[in-house]
Design an enzyme around this catalytic site. Structure first.
Site, mmCIF file in Angstrom:
data_model
loop_
_atom_site.group_PDB
_atom_site.id
_atom_site.type_symbol
_atom_site.label_atom_id
_atom_site.label_comp_id
_atom_site.label_asym_id
_atom_site.label_seq_id
_atom_site.Cartn_x
_atom_site.Cartn_y
_atom_site.Cartn_z
ATOM 1 N N SER A 126 -5.623 -7.985 8.336
ATOM 2 C CA SER A 126 -4.365 -7.113 8.400
ATOM 3 C C SER A 126 -4.054 -7.156 9.780
ATOM 4 O O SER A 126 -4.538 -7.289 10.926
ATOM 5 C CB SER A 126 -4.935 -5.699 7.791
ATOM 6 O OG SER A 126 -5.973 -5.298 8.690
ATOM 7 N N ASP A 177 0.971 -0.999 0.051
ATOM 8 C CA ASP A 177 -0.044 0.052 -0.011
ATOM 9 C C ASP A 177 0.872 1.283 -0.166
ATOM 10 O O ASP A 177 0.694 2.168 -0.923
ATOM 11 C CB ASP A 177 -1.047 0.048 1.194
ATOM 12 C CG ASP A 177 -2.160 -0.749 0.977
ATOM 13 O OD1 ASP A 177 -2.290 -1.906 0.509
ATOM 14 O OD2 ASP A 177 -3.254 -0.085 1.357
ATOM 15 N N ARG A 189 0.013 5.793 18.304
ATOM 16 C CA ARG A 189 -0.195 6.735 17.141
ATOM 17 C C ARG A 189 0.390 8.113 17.510
ATOM 18 O O ARG A 189 0.734 8.476 16.588
ATOM 19 C CB ARG A 189 -1.725 6.629 16.914
ATOM 20 C CG ARG A 189 -2.185 5.444 16.110
ATOM 21 C CD ARG A 189 -1.427 4.725 14.998
ATOM 22 N NE ARG A 189 -1.869 3.668 14.400
ATOM 23 C CZ ARG A 189 -1.200 2.914 13.797
ATOM 24 N NH1 ARG A 189 0.258 2.717 13.902
ATOM 25 N NH2 ARG A 189 -1.730 1.867 13.007
ATOM 26 N N ASP A 208 -7.580 4.623 12.477
ATOM 27 C CA ASP A 208 -6.114 5.140 12.466
ATOM 28 C C ASP A 208 -5.839 6.381 11.636
ATOM 29 O O ASP A 208 -5.135 7.617 12.170
ATOM 30 C CB ASP A 208 -5.166 4.292 11.944
ATOM 31 C CG ASP A 208 -4.910 3.176 13.025
ATOM 32 O OD1 ASP A 208 -4.776 3.561 14.165
ATOM 33 O OD2 ASP A 208 -4.536 2.063 12.712
#
Lengths: 414, 414, 414, 414
Positions: B179, B15, B94, B123
């Site tokens: 994922s 990606d 994050r 996210d």
């Protein structure tokens, strides 16, 4: 002439046998009451003992069904937990026992209610607050808070001496070095050697669960079905249970055999002291986990947060503090029931050597989870461009915050 | 002429490699950034790939220490948990990553920040809110929310075709059917086959914990020392760790080897959708349990209730929703730190085949637990007669409640 | 050929007249809708104008009763207030209007819903969230968020020019230097000169209350009767009202004539911005005060605290943020209604030159207040010695706290 | 031989004079203590009386500054209020008085602390919890909870008889038909004729405020400046005050002269009873309103909601219940102070015949309010198109809710 009639919560143990005899010697007539809330007990033996010691009668009532249906299932519906660890096993049973004791006392025209709880614990509070709510006109005799009683019985030796003098039979098996309280939900262990919070409970302490190390070497799988937050069916490889009490006992057995549900904590008593307690709570531990999981699938996020912050914590504290028969418990319970409208479905579970795990869950009751929506690949029901606006609006406050920090000389990206 | 310079969060995967190439083709110059927050990675390979694809430079920063010290330990201090189950592993990392990316972007005079998050997940929100707070003047390029990008890359086949056309190397190992996101705290698994919430994760999914069934056949014991709520030492039979990162990795290893810390839930995304996630979080699961336990010994009951109701839940929601760089997180954090003044001591722990258990705890920091006080036998520091008055006053409201019920024809002792 | 039919919220003003004409010019057919929620309006004139501009029809619905019964009285029951000051007048009306607009749109087979709210305010959010909940399949046209519309109409001059070109009649009276929103509950004033938060609103701004200085020189007394938290009768020297709408209008008149209910605040919009608003809310200010007062007499203290902390604040936020049609509002409302079981009785009130005062209250619905109990002189139902025990138990934690402070070198009695 | 030395809170009134004499007759030596917390008092007369009755000494301490600086300003900073109405005037003073009494008792080697509070009120709890926290080793003599004292003094007649026998001077002015408590913050009125909650307090009851009807016929305007939530300057047409005590007295005068700050409520005592209280609280009412208003301009919305829900309500309850010297109050206070970092600025106020109004406010301390942002006309810092995405994302949950309702046969747009 009698000083009046007392309804005494009688267990057959040394403490309440002493109180029974002492009350009689003090001039009261005594009706003994023992609630069956699922504990281990030789019921006939207790009755025999009470009558032999001079009780007018011994009333034993099976309260298991009202215990499960009215309170245990409510605890499951709100994921009740005290101080993030304790599933409230003892607290849940107290209101049911106290209410029945008041009923019995009324039925036999008693003037007093009495119990053998110590003066430093939670249970005296739970029993007496329930007594007062259920019948404010009944008076309470709490011997362990009466100076004359405490002075007479300063230790176990005094109790044994009194027993010998009064023909109170004393169990020949040695007393455990801790105290226990047993019901359908759990067994609690406290006091004695456990008063040192760094003393690990010995293996033989636990009665409701096998040691995880002794549990079977492979996982055991089963399914719990819920209807409006209440477990209505448990399906195992060997069969299923749908009756509330049977179903709960089946969960207890599954938990027991696989060592699920032990906790060892230091908790805050209502009375302002900290105490150390160990609890094994097999079935409720499993049921609570399954229920929490199902709510993830079917409950709205905002309702869940409100429920977690206020209802769960406040209901749990109300029960722990003996405030079951209270306006606030009733107020909270109304919210609990309302919140469970869509909490129907089934949860597949596994237990293994002390652990309980969720294997999967499904529900037809709610449209909130959608595989289509959740999928990262599908954009049919979702425009990702919308998120740009969502983020931009959410960021307004945060940008100002970041700019203020820069102005204050503390940039966030330091 | 360049459209400007982009700082792209680059992982080396298909990606972000596609985005890197696409940005270059669109006329941007690109500085790639990769944060080391403890995930598994072939760092040299990522760098090589980025430069091969045309990145101006590849910046890799080791953020493990700031991650543990600033955020993971704060989560432990407040027993952070989202929706009663999820320990927030991804959410915790994050802010650290986003802040570092802004720093790098500023250092290399970038005009844009970019990432490869999808348009339906949490996210993107977490990254961009942190970007905006840390530097409101930087613009964001989020390709998975740009119509031209989405249209071009409608599925994996389009990505692979683009890769082939643009010499983007594609891993030969087959893609997992879900994922993953990996950092020092946990690995998360979602999407793909997991989108069916009733599909049990296969055994091979879990990467950070062994299967409980494969864990050692006997318990492993160790001790965690806390100072003001922060783990400062872990002592095992083999030695001890005191450095924050080393200590946390040691807890991870203990948890990993004994299968501790797996959860499988359906959770509520900030974005209004429900999604299913599986997480294995070995070290934090253990540290949180030990911390909760120690608080039982040393924290005041009223402070604890307030902290549980407001601080824990709100801090956890703030982190989950990407509101780390916010006034409310700062406000809550001030409370967290204050609450931990006396949370010092040690907790003896055991792990065994998926379970973590507390064996005992002690502390010199607080006088709240007293064996003398807690003992049911000792009355030196406590007059049980006081409890009579305490109960009588507490009962005032409840008696009125009971009487009102009688008047309303619904007596409590029905 | 028509692009489809739009149901437009039409007020007859310049903005929505422009939108009406613009929609028609863009190729839509338009059904205009105007809700009567108690505002001042020349209804016939609005209808005439809509039809003259080309609307297919003009639907006007009197929603006053459902507004009062379903929402205003609920706000009274939970003492709704936003940020400690604002009684939510505008927010309360929005769901009622939006729901009726969806009904009308469905009735006339419209494809779109449209409104004239600006792109920075709360009302667009409130309307559209209600639209989406009431009928997710209807699409929304929000011209003030459409680039082509915004570009065309960049200021009032553009609107006036368009009006002149399209025969839109423009009111000859000069536009007030602020914007207003009027309904049965309040009139709001914002924007324009009020955007400076230090600019005092001029005397002529207020439309729903006389200036306190101009109010009568003597107090006006009256009584409000409540049943389960709902006002059911207002008795004044001149007569009484029992119909919900009439009663509320009577309270409005009393408040209006005596200058009661003005606030001037800076508030936090849902959209992340702060804005300044002035509100005059005569009747609801009075009714809320009376209701709060009655609860003091009849509501249990613990229920009240729980209700204040979560129900009141959360319901108010839900309404302000346009979340009326939401699971959380329904959840909270269930609690509100339950909490009001005993909130019946009467409150004697007085208003005088801007102020509202309680003169006395009584109730037969609750036994919680007892003159006998409350009396400092009477000990018949209360043993003061109990308080000694109550205090001793409450002090346990605090003594430990004081001792810890001494140990830490910070004695409390420094 | 003396039974020991008692530090008695002595006011010079009939009750505490009786207690003083009674203690001496019982064999104690007595040090009298009177705190000056701003009440009206003839200090010299009190001292003369105490010594005449046999006190060893009379200690009078001026605590006004610590009262204002440590507690009253903290109450302003958190907008303290109990049950939505009561500004806690009495509760705020108690900890300051109790701490000083412990200091005096320590200084003069007293063995006991004593007070004249009744056995059914809040104040006994507040004093004694503070005593226990400040010095757990001091014992308390609470005559109104001692059976021998209560029996001796069953009514006012007994007190007067004892006074006559013991040369206790009795005020010739008739006793008010209610009891009062007076300090810098307020005067409270309760008991006596006020025990009927429907009995309107007579005009002559109020001592700290003029009747609104007797207040000046025109508004009086002034400005309050805040620094970090604390009032630091009051500017009036006649001059200004900056000293904390002077400033607060100036606000009191402004409120007094204009009849601001009267409330009349039924409240929930900690002791489980409801009681009726009337309070006039001029200065604090004004200061609280100004502070709430300024927070609207400068405080972040999320911090405000958190602060309102937990800090304000919990701090107020802690103070009301006598839990000032407690871990939870300290925990909350840390949050209060943190929340006030940017609460600096000035608020222009007006008072008129019982009402207080905000005329405007400004601040340089925060960037949260921006006229540019707030303006409906300006789009420079705001893209209205973002709101479309914001609404769409917020609507996801609500659409599902609406669809579920349709499925359940209860469509929202019924």
């Amino acid at each position: 002439m009698s000083k009046g009639r007392v309804c005494l919560a009688y267990s057959g143990g040394l403490d309440t046998s002493t109180i029974l005899k002492w009350l009689i010697l003090e001039g009261y007539s005594v009706v003994c009451f023992l609630a069956n809330v699922g504990q281990e007990e030789d019921w006939a033996e207790v009755e025999k003992k009470a009558l032999a010691l001079g009780a007018e009668r011994m009333v034993i009532e099976d309260l298991q069904r009202e215990f499960v249906d009215e309170i245990v299932f409510r605890a499951i519906q709100c994921n009740a937990i005290y101080e993030d660890r304790y599933l409230l096993g003892t607290s849940l049973a107290r209101p049911i026992i106290a209410r029945a004791q008041v009923r019995v006392a009324q039925q036999f025209d008693c003037d007093y209610l009495s119990h053998g709880c110590t003066g430093k614990g939670n249970d005296q509070v739970r029993f007496e607050l329930a007594f007062k709510a259920c019948n404010p006109s009944m008076k309470v005799i709490a011997p362990w808070r009466m100076p004359e009683f405490i002075e007479k019985f300063q230790g176990r030796a005094d109790l044994l001496k009194f027993a010998a003098e009064n023909n109170i039979p004393v169990s020949s098996s040695p007393k455990a070095p801790w105290s226990m309280d047993d019901n359908l939900v759990h067994c609690s262990y406290e006091a004695g050697v456990l008063e040192d919070p760094d003393h690990t409970p010995p293996k033989e302490l636990w009665t409701r669960t096998v040691d995880p190390a002794d549990a079977p070497d492979k996982p055991y799988n089963f399914t719990i079905h819920f209807d409006k937050g209440i477990p209505v069916k448990v399906v195992t490889p060997e069969g299923e249970a749908t009756d509330s009490v049977e179903l709960f006992k089946l969960l207890n057995k599954i938990g027991h055999d696989n060592g699920v549900g032990r906790v060892d904590i230091v908790e805050n008593r209502f009375i302002g002291l900290k105490s150390r307690g160990c609890y094994d709570t097999p079935g409720l531990t499993i049921a609570r986990l399954a229920h929490v999981d199902l709510e993830g699938l079917v409950m709205d996020s905002k309702v869940r947060k409100l429920r977690d912050q206020f209802v769960t914590i406040e209901w749990s504290h109300a029960l722990y503090n003996g405030m079951y028969f209270s306006p606030e418990r009733e107020f909270l319970e109304n919210s609990i029931i309302f919140s469970q409208k869509n909490v129907s479905g089934e949860v597949r579970m596994s237990v293994y050597k002390g652990g309980a795990y969720v294997l999967g869950r499904k529900s037809d009751a709610s449209n909130l989870y959608s595989q289509e929506d959740a999928s990262m690949d599908s954009l049919d029901t979702f425009s990702p461009m919308d998120t740009t606006g969502f983020i931009a609006i959410q960021a307004i406050r945060l940008e100002k915050y970041g700019l203020q920090k820069i102005k204050d000389g503390e940039p966030l990206s330091k």
